[in-house]
Design a protein around this motif. Sequence first.
Motif, mmCIF file in Angstrom:
data_model
loop_
_atom_site.group_PDB
_atom_site.id
_atom_site.type_symbol
_atom_site.label_atom_id
_atom_site.label_comp_id
_atom_site.label_asym_id
_atom_site.label_seq_id
_atom_site.Cartn_x
_atom_site.Cartn_y
_atom_site.Cartn_z
ATOM 1 N N ASP A 104 0.727 -1.119 0.156
ATOM 2 C CA ASP A 104 0.011 0.045 0.154
ATOM 3 C C ASP A 104 0.918 1.246 0.051
ATOM 4 O O ASP A 104 2.206 1.216 0.273
ATOM 5 N N SER A 105 0.290 2.408 -0.351
ATOM 6 C CA SER A 105 1.289 3.699 -0.270
ATOM 7 C C SER A 105 0.404 4.723 0.362
ATOM 8 O O SER A 105 -1.014 4.797 0.175
ATOM 9 N N THR A 106 0.952 5.706 0.911
ATOM 10 C CA THR A 106 0.279 6.976 1.379
ATOM 11 C C THR A 106 1.118 7.912 1.455
ATOM 12 O O THR A 106 2.251 7.917 1.348
ATOM 13 N N GLN A 107 0.322 9.270 1.215
ATOM 14 C CA GLN A 107 1.174 10.327 0.949
ATOM 15 C C GLN A 107 1.558 11.045 2.502
ATOM 16 O O GLN A 107 0.648 11.099 3.458
ATOM 17 N N MET A 108 2.709 11.083 2.832
ATOM 18 C CA MET A 108 3.046 11.446 4.215
ATOM 19 C C MET A 108 4.520 12.123 4.040
ATOM 20 O O MET A 108 5.128 11.852 3.213
ATOM 21 N N ASP A 109 4.764 12.859 5.130
ATOM 22 C CA ASP A 109 6.210 13.357 5.415
ATOM 23 C C ASP A 109 6.837 12.322 6.063
ATOM 24 O O ASP A 109 6.932 11.991 7.181
ATOM 25 N N LEU A 110 7.965 11.723 5.295
ATOM 26 C CA LEU A 110 8.603 10.639 5.721
ATOM 27 C C LEU A 110 7.807 9.354 6.355
ATOM 28 O O LEU A 110 7.188 8.664 5.617
ATOM 29 N N THR A 111 8.147 9.226 7.615
ATOM 30 C CA THR A 111 7.338 8.159 8.446
ATOM 31 C C THR A 111 6.259 8.722 9.305
ATOM 32 O O THR A 111 6.026 8.079 10.208
ATOM 33 N N ALA A 112 5.956 9.924 9.302
ATOM 34 C CA ALA A 112 5.165 10.554 10.364
ATOM 35 C C ALA A 112 3.832 9.963 10.891
ATOM 36 O O ALA A 112 3.527 9.803 11.945
ATOM 37 N N ALA A 113 3.181 9.464 10.015
ATOM 38 C CA ALA A 113 1.859 8.538 10.378
ATOM 39 C C ALA A 113 2.090 7.158 10.714
ATOM 40 O O ALA A 113 1.064 6.278 10.952
ATOM 41 N N ILE A 114 3.164 6.692 10.846
ATOM 42 C CA ILE A 114 3.601 5.298 11.001
ATOM 43 C C ILE A 114 3.822 5.043 12.470
ATOM 44 O O ILE A 114 4.559 5.714 13.059
ATOM 45 N N LYS A 115 3.219 4.037 13.153
ATOM 46 C CA LYS A 115 3.567 3.623 14.376
ATOM 47 C C LYS A 115 5.018 3.593 14.910
ATOM 48 O O LYS A 115 5.669 2.735 14.197
ATOM 49 N N PRO A 116 5.294 4.189 15.880
ATOM 50 C CA PRO A 116 6.817 4.244 16.223
ATOM 51 C C PRO A 116 7.268 2.828 16.472
ATOM 52 O O PRO A 116 6.428 1.865 17.020
ATOM 53 N N GLY A 117 8.496 2.200 16.119
ATOM 54 C CA GLY A 117 8.706 1.117 16.460
ATOM 55 C C GLY A 117 8.239 -0.003 15.624
ATOM 56 O O GLY A 117 8.433 -0.969 16.074
ATOM 57 N N ALA A 118 7.580 0.150 14.417
ATOM 58 C CA ALA A 118 7.059 -0.842 13.735
ATOM 59 C C ALA A 118 7.553 -1.282 12.385
ATOM 60 O O ALA A 118 7.507 -2.421 12.050
ATOM 61 N N ILE A 119 8.700 -0.414 12.147
ATOM 62 C CA ILE A 119 9.180 -0.774 10.582
ATOM 63 C C ILE A 119 10.356 -1.698 10.712
ATOM 64 O O ILE A 119 11.656 -1.293 11.700
ATOM 65 N N ASP A 120 10.219 -2.792 10.012
ATOM 66 C CA ASP A 120 11.598 -3.792 10.168
ATOM 67 C C ASP A 120 12.553 -3.346 9.279
ATOM 68 O O ASP A 120 13.939 -3.602 9.363
ATOM 69 N N ILE A 121 12.195 -2.945 7.804
ATOM 70 C CA ILE A 121 13.303 -2.529 6.860
ATOM 71 C C ILE A 121 12.811 -1.387 6.339
ATOM 72 O O ILE A 121 11.811 -1.057 5.764
ATOM 73 N N LEU A 122 13.585 -0.113 6.447
ATOM 74 C CA LEU A 122 13.441 1.039 5.951
ATOM 75 C C LEU A 122 14.250 1.202 4.891
ATOM 76 O O LEU A 122 15.392 1.140 4.858
ATOM 77 N N VAL A 123 13.864 1.899 3.616
ATOM 78 C CA VAL A 123 14.553 2.059 2.441
ATOM 79 C C VAL A 123 14.268 3.502 2.232
ATOM 80 O O VAL A 123 13.294 4.076 2.123
ATOM 81 N N PHE A 124 15.653 4.164 1.892
ATOM 82 C CA PHE A 124 15.325 5.648 1.719
ATOM 83 C C PHE A 124 16.484 6.076 0.525
ATOM 84 O O PHE A 124 17.743 6.046 0.884
ATOM 85 N N ASN A 125 15.989 6.594 -0.481
ATOM 86 C CA ASN A 125 16.661 7.315 -1.538
ATOM 87 C C ASN A 125 16.450 8.796 -1.330
ATOM 88 O O ASN A 125 15.436 9.175 -2.070
ATOM 89 N N PRO A 126 17.160 9.384 -0.682
ATOM 90 C CA PRO A 126 16.823 10.784 0.027
ATOM 91 C C PRO A 126 17.136 11.726 -1.290
ATOM 92 O O PRO A 126 17.879 11.669 -2.248
ATOM 93 N N PRO A 127 16.466 12.990 -1.217
ATOM 94 C CA PRO A 127 16.811 14.171 -1.935
ATOM 95 C C PRO A 127 17.989 14.688 -1.232
ATOM 96 O O PRO A 127 18.140 15.108 -0.324
ATOM 97 N N TYR A 128 19.048 14.353 -2.287
ATOM 98 C CA TYR A 128 20.550 14.748 -1.670
ATOM 99 C C TYR A 128 21.269 15.942 -2.466
ATOM 100 O O TYR A 128 22.440 15.844 -2.036
#
Length: 224
Positions: A104-128
């Motif tokens: 699923d996908s959702t519009q949000m700023d980074l992980t702002a709406a995801i429950k803390p401590g819930a993510i097992d694998i985080l992937v980020f190709n940031p604006p660098y």
Amino acid sequence: MSWEMVERLTNIDYEKVYEPSEDSFLLLDCFEQEREFIQTKFGKSAALVTEIGTGSGIVTTFIAKNVLPEAVYLATDINPHACRTVLETVSHNKEKPQDVYLVDSTQMDLTAAIKPGAIDILVFNPPYVPASEIPDRPTQDEDPIWLDLALVGGEDGMVVTWKVLDNLEKTLSRKGIAYILFCARNKPEQVAAVMKERGWNVEVVIHRKAGWEVLSVLKFSRIA
């Protein structure tokens, strides 16, 4: 395998969504290389995988299809066009009608709406890309600035990335890991040193010269 995935993209408007490039392909190769490690660590659990700034969705799609098909995927992007595109890319890459990837996908700023401590694998190709400032979030879907938000990273190109790094302790599960892409101008060696001082394991998974740029993917995990 990376190029096969690109050929199966939907008809994406690259004036609104980040076009897969060398950084995207490096992440695909990173996860191809990390497949055995990830399957050993998370293969028997209902892992939550989150890609921040999913763009075209090829990275999330690749991991779901080739690394952890049984995981749950929540892709996030501040760009509403990208949020729609990732679901199309996943659907377009199903080999058989019965293939099911829990994405699923959702519009949000980074992980702002995801429950803390819930993510097992985080992937980020940031604006660098370094810039004097980061554009304000547009108010209209058709605003071309949505694409700028995928590229411009503020001073040293690290403003957005540090927001993610500073919040890893709260974002990741106890066994969680993060894969974050850096260019040489982001000074990844200094970033690694800071994060190690904070008590994180930091490993360079893959490193490559891409044209005039040097890219690397760093893996962050808690010290057991």
